[in-house]
Scaffold this motif. Structure first.
Motif, PDB file in Angstrom:
ATOM      1  N   ASP A 155       0.831  -1.162   0.070  1.00  0.00           N
ATOM      2  CA  ASP A 155       0.072   0.062   0.133  1.00  0.00           C
ATOM      3  C   ASP A 155       1.052   1.087  -0.070  1.00  0.00           C
ATOM      4  OD1 ASP A 155       1.030  -0.411   2.570  1.00  0.00           O
ATOM      5  OD2 ASP A 155      -0.999  -0.095   3.592  1.00  0.00           O
ATOM      6  N   SER A 156       2.144   1.089   0.038  1.00  0.00           N
ATOM      7  CA  SER A 156       3.025   2.335  -0.173  1.00  0.00           C
ATOM      8  C   SER A 156       4.065   2.341  -1.375  1.00  0.00           C
ATOM      9  CB  SER A 156       3.914   2.271   1.235  1.00  0.00           C
ATOM     10  OG  SER A 156       3.155   2.646   2.365  1.00  0.00           O
ATOM     11  N   VAL A 157       3.613   1.328  -2.209  1.00  0.00           N
ATOM     12  CA  VAL A 157       4.484   1.225  -3.379  1.00  0.00           C
ATOM     13  C   VAL A 157       4.322   2.483  -4.367  1.00  0.00           C
ATOM     14  CG1 VAL A 157       4.924  -0.223  -5.697  1.00  0.00           C
ATOM     15  CG2 VAL A 157       4.863  -1.355  -3.331  1.00  0.00           C
ATOM     16  N   SER A 158       3.063   2.860  -4.433  1.00  0.00           N
ATOM     17  CA  SER A 158       2.778   4.132  -5.147  1.00  0.00           C
ATOM     18  C   SER A 158       3.550   5.231  -4.663  1.00  0.00           C
ATOM     19  CB  SER A 158       1.376   4.474  -5.307  1.00  0.00           C
ATOM     20  OG  SER A 158       0.664   4.546  -4.253  1.00  0.00           O
ATOM     21  N   TYR A 159       3.607   5.305  -3.749  1.00  0.00           N
ATOM     22  CA  TYR A 159       4.311   6.695  -2.919  1.00  0.00           C
ATOM     23  C   TYR A 159       5.782   6.658  -3.397  1.00  0.00           C
ATOM     24  CZ  TYR A 159       5.573  10.249   0.360  1.00  0.00           C
ATOM     25  OH  TYR A 159       5.785  11.362   1.388  1.00  0.00           O
ATOM     26  N   LEU A 195       6.965   5.498  -6.271  1.00  0.00           N
ATOM     27  CA  LEU A 195       7.347   5.454  -7.789  1.00  0.00           C
ATOM     28  C   LEU A 195       8.052   6.596  -8.366  1.00  0.00           C
ATOM     29  CD1 LEU A 195       3.534   4.245  -8.695  1.00  0.00           C
ATOM     30  CD2 LEU A 195       5.628   2.919  -8.664  1.00  0.00           C
ATOM     31  N   SER A 196       7.949   7.678  -7.467  1.00  0.00           N
ATOM     32  CA  SER A 196       8.819   8.820  -8.258  1.00  0.00           C
ATOM     33  C   SER A 196      10.144   8.813  -7.763  1.00  0.00           C
ATOM     34  CB  SER A 196       8.454  10.260  -7.428  1.00  0.00           C
ATOM     35  OG  SER A 196       8.352  10.093  -6.057  1.00  0.00           O
ATOM     36  N   SER A 198      13.156   7.392  -8.518  1.00  0.00           N
ATOM     37  CA  SER A 198      13.757   6.679  -9.880  1.00  0.00           C
ATOM     38  C   SER A 198      15.040   7.210 -10.101  1.00  0.00           C
ATOM     39  CB  SER A 198      12.638   6.611 -11.082  1.00  0.00           C
ATOM     40  OG  SER A 198      13.362   6.154 -12.223  1.00  0.00           O
ATOM     41  N   SER A 253       8.779  11.955  -3.890  1.00  0.00           N
ATOM     42  CA  SER A 253       7.795  11.996  -2.854  1.00  0.00           C
ATOM     43  C   SER A 253       8.472  11.985  -1.288  1.00  0.00           C
ATOM     44  CB  SER A 253       6.777  10.942  -2.854  1.00  0.00           C
ATOM     45  OG  SER A 253       6.250  10.929  -4.062  1.00  0.00           O
TER      46      SER A 253
END
Length: 987
Positions: A39-43, A45-46, A48, A58
Motif C-alpha cells: 500500500d506504499s509502493v505508489s508513494y 514510484l517517483s 527513480s 515524494s
C-alpha cells in the motif's frame, strides 16, 4: 583530530563532486535499504534513477539551490534499516522524519555526523540497542525517539550540549535505571518534554521550575517518588501534565491553580493525599484523571462550572460529599468514573445533556435518589454502572433499551418496578446485572431481542411469572442467574437452545413440572443449580452426559431413579430433600429396589457364590499386592478417590494399569503413566511420591522431598486439587479426579497424545519427535498465552502457575496446547521449618525470573518471564540453557547479545523457518518474548497484553507500531467488567 577533519572533507568533496546527482544516489540507497509494503509502493514510484532531481521524490524537500534539506517518510509502514552513514553525507539535511514505521536495527553512532539536523523524528519504530552520544547534534530543535526497543544507559550527559532543543521525546523505551536527569532542566528552550516509561527513579528536582516555556510535561510510568515539587507551579504555560503511575506522595502543591492554561492533567496511580481545593481555578480542564490515590474531602463545586471538561476520573480514592450537580452540563461530556469512594447524594442529572456521553461509572459509593429520567434518552451510552449504592425508585424504561449500551449494572441497590419490554431494543447489551434489588413483575418475552446478551444476573429480586420461552433465542448467553425470585411454572424446554450456556441457577423459586431433558443438550454447561423449587418427576437421563463441577437439585419433589452417571461422591449433597429419589450403589441415596420374599433363597445362594468368588479374587490380589510392595513398587491397597465431574472408571482400574510398560515420563515429584481404560478412553496418571526424581525436561531448582503426609497435609492436598479442578479452559489441561493413598497420590488428567512442547522442540533420546512448522508454533504460542491469560485475569483472583516451561505445555492430537502442572509446586515442595531446604525457589533453571534472586516473591510477572522464555524456544529452537565454550548460556542472555541489527535478529530464527513472511512473523513474536523477559518486572506486559500482541501478529503484520497510555475508563472496565471465573488463588 585535525587529520580526521581533513579525511571527512575529502569524503564530502568526492561525494558531492557531482552535485544533486550524488544526493539522488544517496536517496536511492535509502530506498534500497527499505522493505516497502504494497500500500506504499505508489508513494515511492517517483524515487527513480530516471528522475532528473531528487527534489521530485515524494517526501523530499530541497533548498533553492537544489540541495536536500528534508526527508519525511512518516507513517508509511516501511521496514528495514536506516543507512545513517550515507544519509549524513547530505550536507544540507536538516529534517529527518521516519516515525511511525517498522524500522529496525541500531541507532548507529554515524548519526553524530548529521550535525546540520534540526529535526530528528524516529519515533514508533523497532530500533534496538543503545543510544550513542548525541552531543555533536547541537543544532537540534526536536528529538523524538519515542516507543522503540532502545535499551542500555541513555547518554543523558550529552544533552547538555543540545541547548537549542525545544522538543525532547524519549519515552516508552527500555533504558537502564537512572535518577531523574537533572540535565534536562537546563534546557530552558524546551516547550515539550516526554520522558514517560524511561525507568527513572528518585525525586523530581526543584530545578524543574526552570522550564518555564513548557506546554507539555510528561514523566509518567516511572518509579519516581517524593512529593510533586512546588516549583512545578511556575510552569504557567503548561497545557498537559502527565505524572501517572509513579509513587508520588503528599498533597497537590499549593499554588497549583497558577497552571491556568492546563487542559489535560493526570496524576493517577500514585499515593497523593489531601483534597482537591487547589484545582478549583483550572477551568480550562478537558480531562482530569486522579484515580487510585488517597485523596479525601469533597469534590469542589467549581468542577460543575468547567465548560470544557469531558473526561473525569477519580475512582479509588476516599472522597466524600456530593458529585457537583452541574458537572457535564456545559460540554460534550464523554465519561465520568468516581467509583469506589464515599460519595453521597443524587446522580447529577445533565451529564448527557449534549448527547455524547459514553460511560457513566458511579459504582461502590453511597449515592441515593432515583436515576434521572433524561438518561433514558442518552443513546450514546455504552456503560451504565451504578451498582453497590443506595439508589431507589423505578428504572426509566428507556434505560433498558439503550441501543449502544453493552453493560447495565444496577446490582445491590433498592430499585423496584419491572424490567420493561424496551429491553428488546438493547441490541448491543452484553451484561445485565440487577441482582440484590426489589425488581418485580414478569421477565418480558422481549428479552430475546437483546441478542448479544452474554451474562444475565437477576438473583435476589421479586420477579414472578413464568420464565419466557423466548430466552432460548439468546445464543450467546453464557451465565444465567434467576435464583431467589418468585418465578413459577415450568422451566422452558427452549433453554436447551442456549448452546453457549456455562452456568445456570434457577434456585429458590416456585418452579414446577419436570426438568427439561434439553438441559442435557447444553455442551458447555459447568454449573447447574435448580434447588429449592417444586420440580417433580424423574431426573432426565440426558443430564448424566453433562460434565458439571457444581450440581444441585436438592429441595425439590423429584422421584424415581437417579441416572447412574450422577451417582458419584462429588454429588452426594445434590439430591437432599427429594425423599422419593433412589439410586443404586450409593451411600447417600436409598436403594431403588429391595428383594421380594420369594426371591430371598435364590439371592442368598447367588450371594454365597459371589462371596466365595470375591474371596478367591481378594486372596489373589493380596498375594500380588504383597509381592509388589516387596519389590519396591510402594502401592498400598487403601485408596480414596475424589472425582471432579462424571467419570466412568474407579480407582482400581487406574491402580492396576500403572505398570512399567505404561510409564511415559518422570517428573520432579513422581512418574506419569498412560492408562487405557476399559471404555477405550485414554487418561494420563501422575503419581506423586514422597520423594522426587530428576526431571527429564530440565532439572528443578531446590526440589524438596515430601515428608509422609499427616491427615492435615492430605486435606491441604485435596483442597488445592479441588481448586484446580474447578478451572475450565480449552488451553488448560483437564483434571478428572484425585486418588489419595498413604505413600503417594494419583492425579488423573486428560491424555494429550502429542506429548509436550519440549519433546517437539528439543532432542529426546537422541532425536526429535517431529518438526513443527511456523503456523503450528504460532498457534501453540497463542493458545498457551490464552491459557495463562485466563489463569491471571479470568478468575476471581489470579492463579499463578509458578513453573511455566515448554515441558508443561502439552499438545493434543491437533497440536493445540494445554497448560499443565500449574499450582502444584506448593504441594510438591513444602517449606516448613522441618524441611531440609528452608527456602524454595519455584520453577526450573532457565525459566526463573531474575527477581527471585533477591525477593523470594512470585507474582504474575514471574509467569510472564517464564512464558517469554517459551516464546524464545519456539522462535529460535534453542533450549533454555545451553553449554557454549564450557559455560552455561541461558537463552535470554544469548538473544540479548545478538540483537544488533535486522540481519542478526533474523539470524536468531530457527533455520527450519525459511519463508520470508514466516520469518517476519517470528521476529515479531521474538519482540514480544524480549518484552516478556525484561529484567525489571514492572517493564513486562501483563498476560492480557501479551495475548493481544501475539494475536496482532496474525491480524496485521503490516500494522505500524502505535500505542500510548491506556484510556482510564477502559482500564476501569478491565477492573470490574466481565463474567468472573470460579477459580481461587492457588498460591
Amino acid at each position: 583530530m585535525h587529520y580526521v577533519h581533513i579525511v571527512l572533507f575529502i569524503i564530502l568533496a568526492v561525494a558531492f563532486a557531482g552535485g544533486a546527482v550524488n544526493e539522488k544516489e544517496i536517496l536511492l540507497e535509502l530506498k534500497q535499504s527499505l522493505q516497502i509494503p504494497a500500500d506504499s509502493v505508489s508513494y515511492f514510484l517517483s524515487w527513480s534513477s530516471a528522475a532528473d532531481s531528487p527534489c521530485k521524490f515524494s517526501g523530499i524537500s530541497c533548498s533553492r539551490d537544489g540541495s536536500v534539506v528534508s526527508i519525511d517518510l512518516t507513517g508509511l509502514s516501511i521496514s528495514g534499516t536506516i543507512p545513517f552513514s550515507s544519509l549524513c553525507l547530505l550536507p544540507s539535511l536538516s529534517t529527518l522524519s521516519l516515525g511511525s514505521n517498522r524500522l529496525s536495527g541500531h541507532l548507529s553512532a554515524d548519526i553524530r555526523n548529521c550535525s546540520s539536523l534540526v529535526h530528528l523524528d524516529l519515533a514508533f519504530n523497532e530500533l534496538t540497542g543503545e543510544v550513542p552520544d548525541l552531543s555533536l547534534l547541537s543544532s537540534l530543535h526536536l528529538l523524538n525517539l519515542t516507543q522503540n526497543v532502545l535499551s542500555g544507559a541513555f547518554p543523558w550527559h550529552s544533552l547538555s550540549n543540545l541547548t537549542a532543543l525545544e522538543s525532547l521525546s524519549l519515552g516508552d523505551n527500555y533504558f537502564d535505571p537512572s535518577p531523574f536527569p537533572t540535565v534536562v532542566t537546563t534546557l530552558t528552550n524546551l516547550s515539550w518534554l516526554y520522558i514517560s516509561v524511561c525507568n527513572l527513579h528518585g525525586e523530581v528536582p526543584s530545578s524543574i521550575g526552570n522550564l518555564t516555556r513548557l506546554i507539555n510535561l510528561e514523566f509518567a510510568d516511572n518509579f519516581l517518588s517524593g512529593e510533586i515539587p512546588p516549583e512545578i507551579t511556575k510552569l504557567n504555560k503548561l497545557w498537559q501534565l502527565e505524572l501517572y503511575n509513579n509513587s508520588f506522595t503528599g498533597k497537590i502543591p499549593t499554588g497549583f491553580g497558577n497552571l491556568s492554561d492546563l487542559v489535560f492533567f493526570d496524576a493517577s496511580r500514585n499515593n497523593l493525599t489531601g483534597d482537591l481545593s487547589e484545582l478549583r481555578p483550572l477551568n480550562k480542564l478537558v480531562s482530569l484523571q486522579l484515580y487510585y490515590n488517597q485523596l479525601s474531602g469533597e469534590i469542589p463545586l467549581e468542577f460543575g462550572d468547567f465548560r470544557n471538561l469531558v473526561n473525569f476520573s477519580l475512582y479509588g480514592n476516599q472522597l466524600t460529599g456530593q458529585i457537583p450537580p452541574k458537572i457535564g452540563s456545559w460540554s460534550e461530556f464523554n465519561f465520568i468514573d468516581v467509583s469506589t469512594n464515599f460519595l453521597t447524594g443524587p446522580i447529577p442529572p445533565d451529564m448527557c445533556r449534549m448527547g455524547r456521553m459514553k460511560k457513566l461509572l458511579l459504582l461502590e459509593n453511597q449515592l441515593t435518589g432515583e436515576i434521572p429520567a433524561n438518561y433514558a434518552n442518552c443513546s450514546s451510552l455504552i456503560r451504565f454502572r451504578v451498582s453497590k449504592n443506595s439508589l431507589s425508585g423505578t428504572v426509566p424504561p428507556g434505560i433498558w433499551g439503550l441501543p449502544k449500551v453493552n453493560i447495565i449494572d444496577l446490582e445491590m441497590n433498592q430499585f423496584e418496578g419491572p424490567i420493561t419490554k424496551e429491553i428488546g431494543n438493547a441490541k448491543a447489551l452484553n451484561q445485565l446485572s440487577i441482582a440484590h434489588n426489589k425488581f418485580s413483575g414478569d421477565l418480558p418475552q422481549e428479552i430475546s431481542g437483546a441478542s448479544a446478551l452474554v451474562a444475565f444476573d437477576s438473583s435476589l429480586n421479586q420477579l414472578s411469572g413464568e420464565i419466557p420461552a423466548s430466552i432460548g433465542q439468546l445464543k450467546s448467553l453464557s451465565s444465567l442467574y434467576l435464583d431467589n425470585n418468585h418465578f413459577s411454572g415450568q422451566i422452558p424446554a427452549t433453554i436447551g437452545a442456549c448452546s453457549a450456556l456455562n452456568a445456570m441457577s434457577l434456585a429458590g423459586n416456585w418452579l414446577s413440572g419436570q426438568i427439561p431433558s434439553t438441559i442435557g443438550d447444553l455442551p458447555n454447561i459447568n454449573t447447574l443449580n435448580l434447588s429449592g423449587n417444586q420440580l417433580s418427576g424423574d431426573i432426565p437421563a440426558s443430564l448424566g452426559s453433562l460434565k458439571l463441577s457444581s450440581f444441585d437439585l436438592s429441595g425439590n419433589r423429584l422421584t424415581g431413579k437417579v441416572p447412574a452417571a450422577l451417582c458419584i461422591s462429588a454429588y452426594n449433597e445434590s439430591f437432599i430433600g427429594n425423599s422419593d429419589l433412589c439410586g443404586d450403589n450409593t451411600e447417600y441415596l436409598k436403594q431403588c429396589s429391595l428383594p421380594s420374599t420369594s426371591d430371598k433363597l435364590r439371592i442368598v445362594l447367588i450371594a454365597a457364590i459371589i462371596t466365595f468368588a470375591v474371596l478367591l479374587v481378594c486372596i489373589r490380589l493380596h498375594i500380588l499386592l504383597k509381592k509388589r510392595v516387596r519389590a519396591g513398587d510402594g502401592l498400598r491397597a487403601s485408596w480414596d478417590l475424589k472425582s471432579f465431574g462424571v467419570i466412568t472408571f474407579d480407582e482400581q482400574e487406574i491402580i492396576h494399569s500403572m505398570k512399567p510398560e505404561n510409564l511415559i515420563g518422570k517428573g520432579g515429584s513422581g512418574e506419569v503413566y498412560r492408562v487405557v481404560l476399559e471404555s477405550g478412553n485414554v487418561v494420563a496418571v501422575k503419581q506423586i511420591w514422597n520423594a522426587g526424581e530428576g526431571d527429564r525436561c530440565g532439572k528443578g531448582v531446590g526440589a524438596a522431598m515430601l515428608a509422609r503426609r499427616s491427615s492435615a497435609r492430605s486435606k491441604e492436598f485435596e483442597a488445592e486439587v479441588a481448586t484446580l479442578s474447578a478451572i475450565r479452559h480449552m488451553n488448560v489441561v483437564k483434571l478428572y479426579c484425585s486418588i489419595t493413598g498413604e505413600d503417594s497420590s494419583l492425579l488423573v488428567y486428560e491424555y494429550l497424545p502429542n506429548g509436550s512442547l519440549w519433546d517437539r522442540l528439543h532432542t529426546v533420546a537422541g532425536e526429535k519427535l517431529g518438526w513443527l512448522d511456523w503456523e503450528t508454533r504460532y498457534n501453540i504460542a497463542v493458545g498457551a498465552a490464552r491459557g495463562l491469560e485466563y489463569l491471571h485475569h479470568g478468575c476471581d483472583r489470579p492463579v499463578l502457575h509458578r513453573d511455566v516451561k515448554s515441558c508443561n505445555i502439552l499438545l493434543d492430537e491437533e497440536f493445540r496446547p494445554r497448560i499443565a502442572d500449574f499450582g502444584l509446586s506448593k504441594i510438591l515442595h513444602p517449606t516448613n521449618a522441618n524441611d531440609s531446604t528452608t527456602h524454595y525457589i519455584p520453577g526450573t533453571h532457565g525459566y526463573i525470573a531474575p527477581e527471585y534472586a533477591y525477593t523470594w516473591k512470585v507474582d504474575e510477572k514471574s509467569d510472564v518471564y517464564s512464558f517469554g522464555v517459551v516464546l524464545l524456544e519456539l522462535v529460535t529452537g534453542r533450549r533454555p540453557v545451553e553449554v557454549e565454550q564450557g559455560e552455561q548460556m541461558d537463552i535470554v542472555r544469548w538473544v540479548a547479545e545478538r540483537i544488533n541489527s535486522r540481519e542478526s535478529v533474523l539470524a536468531l530464527v530457527e533455520d527450519q523457518i525459511v519463508m520470508a513472511a514466516e520469518r517476519e512473523a517470528a521476529v515479531r513474536v521474538l519482540r514480544v518474548a524480549v518484552l516478556c523477559t525484561a529484567g525489571v518486572p514492572a517493564m513486562r506486559p501483563s498476560m492480557r497484553v501479551v495475548l493481544y500482541m501475539l494475536e496482532e501478529v496474525a491480524a496485521s503484520r503490516a500494522a505500524a507500531a502505535g500505542g500510548g497510555k491506556q484510556d482510564t475508563a477502559e482500564e476501569e472496565e478491565k477492573k470490574n467488567d466481565g463474567v468472573k471465573g470460579d477459580c481461587e488463588k492457588v498460591v
